[in-house]
Scaffold this active site. Structure first.
Site, short mmCIF file in Angstrom:
data_model
loop_
_atom_site.label_atom_id
_atom_site.label_comp_id
_atom_site.label_asym_id
_atom_site.label_seq_id
_atom_site.Cartn_x
_atom_site.Cartn_y
_atom_site.Cartn_z
N ASP A 28 -3.20 0.18 -6.32
CA ASP A 28 -1.93 0.30 -5.60
C ASP A 28 -0.90 -0.84 -6.40
O ASP A 28 0.61 -1.33 -6.01
CB ASP A 28 -1.77 0.62 -3.76
CG ASP A 28 -3.07 -0.16 -3.61
OD1 ASP A 28 -3.83 -1.11 -3.77
OD2 ASP A 28 -2.39 0.31 -2.39
N HIS A 29 -1.60 -2.21 -6.13
CA HIS A 29 -1.06 -3.19 -5.86
C HIS A 29 -1.99 -4.15 -6.97
O HIS A 29 -3.56 -4.40 -6.36
CB HIS A 29 -0.24 -3.87 -5.02
CG HIS A 29 -1.11 -3.75 -3.08
ND1 HIS A 29 -1.94 -5.13 -3.78
CD2 HIS A 29 -1.07 -3.09 -2.74
CE1 HIS A 29 -2.81 -4.60 -2.06
NE2 HIS A 29 -2.28 -3.20 -1.61
N LYS A 48 -8.88 6.29 1.29
CA LYS A 48 -7.64 5.92 1.27
C LYS A 48 -6.81 6.55 0.57
O LYS A 48 -7.16 6.32 -0.86
CB LYS A 48 -7.17 4.27 1.17
CG LYS A 48 -6.09 3.85 1.54
CD LYS A 48 -6.48 2.17 2.02
CE LYS A 48 -5.18 1.32 2.32
NZ LYS A 48 -5.03 0.23 1.44
N CYS A 100 0.91 -0.96 0.16
CA CYS A 100 -0.10 -0.41 -0.24
C CYS A 100 0.90 1.75 0.24
O CYS A 100 0.80 2.32 -1.19
CB CYS A 100 -1.22 0.22 0.81
SG CYS A 100 -1.96 -1.47 1.96
N HIS A 148 11.39 -20.82 -4.14
CA HIS A 148 12.56 -20.32 -4.28
C HIS A 148 12.41 -20.17 -3.01
O HIS A 148 11.62 -20.07 -2.57
CB HIS A 148 11.46 -19.01 -4.94
CG HIS A 148 13.49 -17.85 -5.18
ND1 HIS A 148 13.77 -16.86 -4.09
CD2 HIS A 148 14.46 -17.74 -6.96
CE1 HIS A 148 14.39 -16.28 -4.47
NE2 HIS A 148 15.14 -16.50 -5.99
#
Length: 485
Positions: free
Chosen positions: A271-272, A86, A38, A209
């Site tokens: 944002d993502h 937000k 965020c 990984h």
């Protein structure tokens, strides 16, 4: 998740407002966040600068509160400005647990920091408003358009920040709980096509990984999950996206009702994304597509309609784009480039002051749930991900054309490609140096926090979000921290 806004991803859920923007505007097929969490991501969007430049290292450390954003500049140039919802791009927010998890990521221990992801159905088949706070902010924005914006003689800029489709807090996980509950109502769940939901392939835990393994473990995802659990998490996430889409629809309707739609530019982005159990993880904090690939749609007067742009772009491009729209001179030091040349019907004849847009985008991550600084360069069909100093942890290379699910790491197979992508990356950022300064920052922050607690340190650190694991062997974990310090 940006992939939901174009085919084939969007067969899982109907997003009518997104589809409206696609019909009447332009969609970017390869838009990325500059940091998949965020606060750092929003800091990049509001500043137009890469994360390592603003040093927005984690959800606690973003921009200074008095930072001059593109909106501040537009206000100085006569725009009416309004923000709802937000924002989350300045320093000092998020829980103590969230901070301490970020600062101690280099400590040699493994602790679950999140509740196990789960779904929860609420309300009834007619319940439209689930995320009440977002709806209240949407109502405020709609009222502002109908009561204020419609009367302005000067242009306006309105920002609406939603929390959805972010998962909800999970009180069952204890104090300082994370957000691992995917919550929706039957109304939205009915919009999801369960048959179209893809169950992601997972590597075995031993083949993962090492950084992915750490992420999966701290996110409480290394246990057994049935196919039905995974399918439900994904379905509930898509339902939350449908509710988000309806809020976008309210804004578009308000603009249409006031006669402003034809003369207003509308931008939708995030944002993502959300992994929703891809790569044995939920949440973000990862360079995999589900987390780092964001939606970006733009429509408005003089902009191309029904247009798809394959160029790689990222959130730092928003700052110069906003200034370009407002015809405000664009500072030369920005990391981003205006999107207007890609969006306009007619190419502007004036030469671009900064030369052409680069053929790559950069994303980086320095926060919690990942035990190393991570850097991602996306260019052409390649996604190159490297860690820390570039040599102590194996890098990853994915061919997104042949392997869109990012299941086959080609780094060892194509050393020449790795070398040339690494060279480009190092020309943009001296990443071993950045990793080392984040390492130092984390240690210093932790030491000051520890000192501020005095005698209470042992009890406070034991009762953060990781308390269920920590309390099994307090001494062991405290010793691991001492060794790190």
């Amino acid at each position: 998740d940006g992939r939901l806004t174009f085919l084939p991803g969007n067969q899982t859920v109907d997003l009518p407002s997104i589809n409206f923007m696609k019909r009447h505007g332009t969609i970017f097929l390869n838009a990325y966040t500059n940091s998949p969490i965020c606060c750092p991501s929003r800091a990049a969007m509001w500043s137009g600068l890469f994360t390592h430049i603003t040093e927005s290292w984690n959800n606690f450390k973003g921009l200074d509160p008095d930072y001059v954003t593109w909106m501040d500049l537009m206000e100085e140039h006569g725009y009416h400005t309004q923000k709802f919802g937000k924002l989350d791009f300045t320093s000092g927010h998020h829980s103590v647990s969230n901070r301490v998890e970020a600062w101690t990521r280099d400590v040699n221990f493994l602790l679950r920091q999140e509740g196990r992801p789960m779904v929860k159905l609420t309300g009834h088949r007619k319940q439209f408003r689930v995320m009440e706070t977002d709806w209240q902010n949407t109502d405020k924005a709609v009222n502002w358009i109908k009561e204020e914006a419609v009367n302005f003689t000067q242009p306006f800029i309105l920002y609406l920040g939603l929390n959805l489709p972010h998962p909800y807090p999970s009180p069952y996980a204890g104090e300082n709980f994370g957000s691992s509950t995917f919550l929706t109502s039957p109304y939205w769940l009915e919009k999801v096509n369960y048959e179209a939901i893809k169950i992601p392939k997972w590597s075995s835990l031993s083949e993962m990984h090492p950084v992915d393994y750490y992420s999966s473990y701290t996110k409480n995802c290394t246990g057994e999950f049935t196919k039905e659990e995974v399918r439900n998490i994904r379905a509930f996430y898509y339902a939350m996206c449908a509710e988000t889409d309806a809020m976008l629809g309210e804004i578009i309707s308000a603009l249409r009702d006031t006669g402003l739609l034809g003369k207003t530019i509308v931008i939708f982005t995030a944002d993502h994304g959300e992994l929703a159990m891809e790569h044995r993880q939920f949440y973000k904090m990862s360079m995999y597509e589900g987390s780092s690939h964001v939606p970006l749609l733009v429509m408005g007067p003089g902009l191309k309609e029904q247009h798809q742009i394959p160029n790689v772009v990222s959130l730092v491009d928003i700052y110069p784009t906003m200034l370009d729209i407002a015809r405000i001179p664009i500072p030369q030091n920005l990391s981003g480039y205006s999107l207007m040349p890609l969006l306009r019907e007619k190419a502007e004849s004036k030469a671009l002051p900064r030369g052409p847009r680069p053929s790559w985008v950069l994303s980086e991550f320095h926060g919690c749930n990942v035990n190393s600084s991570v850097y991602m360069l996306r260019t052409g069909k390649w996604k190159y991900i490297t860690y820390s100093d570039g040599s102590s942890i194996l890098p990853q290379l994915f061919d997104l054309t042949a392997d869109p699910d990012e299941l086959t790491n080609l780094a060892i197979k194509f050393p020449v490609t790795v070398h040339s992508l690494d060279k480009i990356l190092r020309s943009v950022v001296n990443y071993p140096k950045v990793s080392s300064s984040v390492h130092e920052y984390n240690k210093q922050q932790f030491i000051s926090w520890k000192q501020s607690l005095g005698q209470n340190y042992s009890s406070v650190i034991a009762n953060l979000r990781w308390h269920q694991d920590w309390l099994k062997d307090q001494k062991k974990y405290e010793n691991a921290i001492d060794k790190w310090l």
